[in-house]
Design an enzyme around this catalytic site. Structure first.
Site, short mmCIF file in Angstrom:
data_model
loop_
_atom_site.label_atom_id
_atom_site.label_comp_id
_atom_site.label_asym_id
_atom_site.label_seq_id
_atom_site.Cartn_x
_atom_site.Cartn_y
_atom_site.Cartn_z
N GLY A 1 -1.95 -1.11 -0.65
CA GLY A 1 -1.24 -0.66 -1.75
C GLY A 1 0.04 -0.95 -2.14
O GLY A 1 0.78 -0.46 -3.28
N LYS B 1 -16.99 -2.16 6.87
CA LYS B 1 -15.32 -2.54 6.86
C LYS B 1 -14.99 -1.37 7.71
O LYS B 1 -14.79 -0.20 7.39
CB LYS B 1 -14.81 -2.41 5.60
CG LYS B 1 -13.48 -2.78 5.46
CD LYS B 1 -12.83 -2.58 4.24
CE LYS B 1 -11.39 -2.73 4.37
NZ LYS B 1 -10.54 -2.42 3.35
N ASN C 1 -8.04 -4.20 -4.42
CA ASN C 1 -8.25 -2.74 -5.07
C ASN C 1 -7.26 -2.25 -5.94
O ASN C 1 -7.39 -2.18 -7.34
CB ASN C 1 -8.74 -1.58 -4.07
CG ASN C 1 -9.20 -0.33 -4.63
OD1 ASN C 1 -9.92 0.63 -4.01
ND2 ASN C 1 -9.04 -0.16 -5.91
N ALA D 1 -5.85 -6.19 1.79
CA ALA D 1 -4.48 -5.30 1.56
C ALA D 1 -3.51 -6.18 1.23
O ALA D 1 -3.02 -7.14 1.70
CB ALA D 1 -4.34 -4.48 2.73
N GLY D 2 -2.62 -5.35 0.19
CA GLY D 2 -1.34 -5.72 -0.36
C GLY D 2 -1.16 -6.72 -1.25
O GLY D 2 -0.23 -7.06 -1.66
#
Length: 266
Positions: free
Chosen positions: A163, A101, A212, A190-191
């Site tokens: 995040g 990645k 995550n 992401a997000g």
């Protein structure tokens, strides 16, 4: 219904990719991996080397091996193409996988990818035999160049800044990517902050999601991992079933025109 995701010749039973950073304990991470039933697990090599393992990586690797989960090392924390290529090469040696990645951040405030360094690194890694998963913006031109010039097998456009938990903030741009790149494998990365965000991405026709913080920072990470697992499945099933098209006017679900009916009793 059999609906496996095929990447680089590998069949993945889940469309949920899970990160390994920020969990309160190694045991919580392991339980979240199991609850999510993810098929791919990401590991940040650079941050691990700088901050230390503390048992997290060892536990994650054991859990991945036990469940047959594929590893996707990442180049998080890199700021240049050269640095990202070096980290990717180390990750291939350490984890025994050519999957990477690719993250090359260009702005410290938004953590937005640097499109120029990203394309350069992706091109070099592709020539070196890597299967590159570039973390990129939702810019159509950049995405096309990553596919056509760098030969990336997968694209990972952001839903929102890393995040932030904002979800899919540029819906039209994401829809455009899906429509203009119909054959590309697209994974929203992401997000994402809520299971509904993941379901929405799959409903739009994206092939998977990676998340995550939404799990690792939840009050109950294991329960949240299960919630995202179910949301991803529901979103994909909805997409395959065919979502109704939204309309700007009301349409009666039970038409009554042309039929006699009673308004009341005498």
């Amino acid at each position: 219904m059999q609906d496996a995701l095929i990447i680089d010749g590998h069949s993945l039973s889940s469309r949920l990719f899970l990160g390994t950073a920020g969990y309160p304990s190694p045991q919580t991470l392991v339980e979240a991996i199991e609850a999510s039933q993810c098929s791919v697990l990401t590991l940040g090599l650079k941050r691990t080397l700088l901050a230390g393992d503390n048992g997290f990586v060892a536990q994650a690797l054991q859990a991945a091996q036990a469940r047959g989960v594929r590893l996707l090392p990442n180049t998080a924390g890199c700021r240049t193409a050269r640095e990202a290529v070096q980290v990717a090469q180390m990750a291939r040696e350490l984890y025994g996988t050519h999957w990477i990645k690719l993250e090359v951040v260009g702005d410290e405030h938004t953590l937005q990818p640097d499109p120029f360094e990203l394309l350069a690194a992706a091109t070099e890694l592709g020539r070196a035999g890597f299967t590159v998963f570039p973390y990129c913006t939702d810019d159509l031109v950049l995405c096309r160049r990553l596919l056509d010039e760098a030969g990336c097998a997968v694209l990972m456009p952001w839903g929102a800044p890393i995040g932030s938990g904002q979800g899919l903030i540029h819906l039209q741009a994401l829809r455009t990517l899906r429509e203009r790149l119909p054959q590309a494998l697209l994974i929203v990365d992401a997000g994402l902050g809520a299971p509904s965000h993941a379901a929405q991405a799959l409903e739009l026709g994206f092939d998977a999601v990676l998340l995550n913080s939404a799990v690792a920072q939840a009050r109950e990470p294991v329960a949240m991992a299960a919630a995202f697992r179910d949301a991803v499945r529901g979103g994909r099933q909805g997409f395959l079933a065919g979502l109704m098209a939204p309309q700007s006017f009301a349409v009666a679900s039970t038409p009554v025109s042309g039929h006699a009916f009673l308004l009341g009793s005498a």
